[in-house]
Design a protein around this motif. Structure first.
Motif, short mmCIF file in Angstrom:
data_model
loop_
_atom_site.label_atom_id
_atom_site.label_comp_id
_atom_site.label_asym_id
_atom_site.label_seq_id
_atom_site.Cartn_x
_atom_site.Cartn_y
_atom_site.Cartn_z
N VAL A 129 19.75 4.43 75.07
CA VAL A 129 18.87 5.13 76.00
C VAL A 129 17.42 4.73 75.74
O VAL A 129 16.64 4.53 76.68
CB VAL A 129 19.06 6.65 75.88
CG1 VAL A 129 18.04 7.39 76.76
CG2 VAL A 129 20.47 7.05 76.29
N ARG A 130 17.04 4.59 74.48
CA ARG A 130 15.67 4.16 74.16
C ARG A 130 15.37 2.79 74.76
O ARG A 130 14.29 2.56 75.32
CB ARG A 130 15.47 4.13 72.64
CG ARG A 130 14.03 3.80 72.22
CD ARG A 130 13.88 3.73 70.72
NE ARG A 130 14.21 4.99 70.08
CZ ARG A 130 15.30 5.20 69.35
NH1 ARG A 130 16.17 4.22 69.12
NH2 ARG A 130 15.53 6.38 68.82
N ALA A 131 16.33 1.87 74.67
CA ALA A 131 16.14 0.54 75.25
C ALA A 131 16.02 0.61 76.77
O ALA A 131 15.22 -0.10 77.38
CB ALA A 131 17.30 -0.38 74.85
N GLY A 132 16.82 1.47 77.38
CA GLY A 132 16.74 1.64 78.82
C GLY A 132 15.40 2.18 79.27
O GLY A 132 14.83 1.71 80.26
N VAL A 133 14.90 3.16 78.55
CA VAL A 133 13.58 3.73 78.86
C VAL A 133 12.49 2.68 78.70
O VAL A 133 11.59 2.56 79.53
CB VAL A 133 13.29 4.95 77.97
CG1 VAL A 133 11.83 5.38 78.08
CG2 VAL A 133 14.21 6.12 78.35
N ALA A 134 12.58 1.90 77.63
CA ALA A 134 11.57 0.86 77.40
C ALA A 134 11.58 -0.18 78.51
O ALA A 134 10.52 -0.71 78.88
CB ALA A 134 11.81 0.20 76.04
N ALA A 135 12.75 -0.48 79.05
CA ALA A 135 12.86 -1.50 80.09
C ALA A 135 12.49 -0.98 81.47
O ALA A 135 12.15 -1.78 82.36
CB ALA A 135 14.29 -2.04 80.12
N ALA A 136 12.54 0.33 81.69
CA ALA A 136 12.33 0.90 83.02
C ALA A 136 10.89 0.71 83.48
O ALA A 136 9.96 0.83 82.70
CB ALA A 136 12.69 2.39 83.00
N VAL A 137 10.73 0.43 84.76
CA VAL A 137 9.39 0.27 85.33
C VAL A 137 9.07 1.37 86.35
O VAL A 137 7.96 1.44 86.85
CB VAL A 137 9.23 -1.12 85.98
CG1 VAL A 137 9.38 -2.22 84.95
CG2 VAL A 137 10.22 -1.32 87.13
N GLY A 138 10.04 2.20 86.68
CA GLY A 138 9.83 3.23 87.69
C GLY A 138 9.24 4.51 87.12
O GLY A 138 9.07 4.67 85.92
N ASP A 139 8.92 5.43 88.01
CA ASP A 139 8.40 6.74 87.65
C ASP A 139 8.84 7.72 88.74
O ASP A 139 8.48 7.53 89.91
CB ASP A 139 6.88 6.70 87.55
CG ASP A 139 6.27 7.99 87.01
OD1 ASP A 139 7.04 8.90 86.61
OD2 ASP A 139 5.03 8.09 86.97
#
Length: 242
Positions: free
Chosen positions: A64-74
């Protein structure tokens, strides 16, 4: 995987929401990558991006941490891949964030929640729930439910500060959120969890308890300290369902 991706794509398409759907693959060996590629080829592409993160095995928290780091949306939403917490829950998450919350949490322990799961999972959840509030006191009733939404600012800050890779990462992130004054809204969820699970009742419970003690130790040892606090003054918290 194909069914979950299709449900997510239809959810965003039906609401005309631009989104990226990220699958964080925690070192799987079961053909997840091939299933992802095949499924995405048949899904709508307009206004939607699909990304697979092939990761070395570290644990759910690490994925999940990796997914959050990769995400560009808000905002940033995380859901368990089997969509036990339905993708439609994003509607209530977005309403809560629009109402001033920094974090929206699906909860099994607030009024209006409907939960159907095996007795041993209910028992395991209650034990862990009690241990969270004994060892790492937070005023959130359900830290572990597999559906949450964060403003991008909150997600990026909190997951960078977090350290745990196991199942207790949720409790750690909520603990850090409360320390930093983020507003957390708990929202009732409909949870139907009757299928098989990879969770081992005894060993995973012991690991989660160990991680709770580690959260307390890290806090006492000031391992979560940051040179510049996120805010100069905390915001008030939201009550359940607000």
């Amino acid at each position: 995987m194909p069914a979950s991706l299709a449900r997510c794509a239809e959810f965003f398409r039906s609401r005309a929401i631009d989104a990226e759907i990220i699958v964080a693959d925690d070192g799987s060996t079961d053909g997840t990558r091939a299933a992802f590629a095949e499924a995405v080829a048949g899904l709508p592409q307009a206004h939607l991006a699909y990304r697979l993160l092939p990761l070395p095995h570290a644990g759910k928290g690490g994925a999940v941490r990796a997914g959050v780091a990769a995400a560009v949306g808000d905002p940033i939403v995380f859901l368990d891949a089997d969509l036990t917490i339905p993708v439609e829950s994003i509607d209530m998450f977005l309403d809560a964030l629009a109402g001033g919350a920094d974090i929206a949490v699906a909860s099994r322990y607030v009024e209006g929640a409907v939960v159907e799961r095996p007795w041993w999972r209910v028992f395991m959840g209650l034990v862990f729930h009690a241990c969270v509030h004994l060892i790492v006191p937070v005023d959130v009733k359900d830290t572990q439910c597999g559906g949450k939404a964060y403003t991008a600012e909150a997600a990026k800050y909190l997951f960078r500060a977090s350290r745990l890779n196991g199942f207790a990462f949720d409790a750690e992130v909520i603990f850090l959120a409360r320390r930093e004054g983020y507003r957390v809204a708990e929202l009732p969820v409909q949870l139907h969890q009757l299928g098989e699970t990879s969770i081992d009742f005894l060993s995973d419970t012991l690991r989660m308890l160990r991680d709770l003690v580690l959260i307390r130790f890290n806090a006492t040892a000031r391992r979560y300290e940051r040179p510049q606090p996120r805010r100069t003054s905390p915001r008030p918290s939201l009550g359940p369902g607000e």
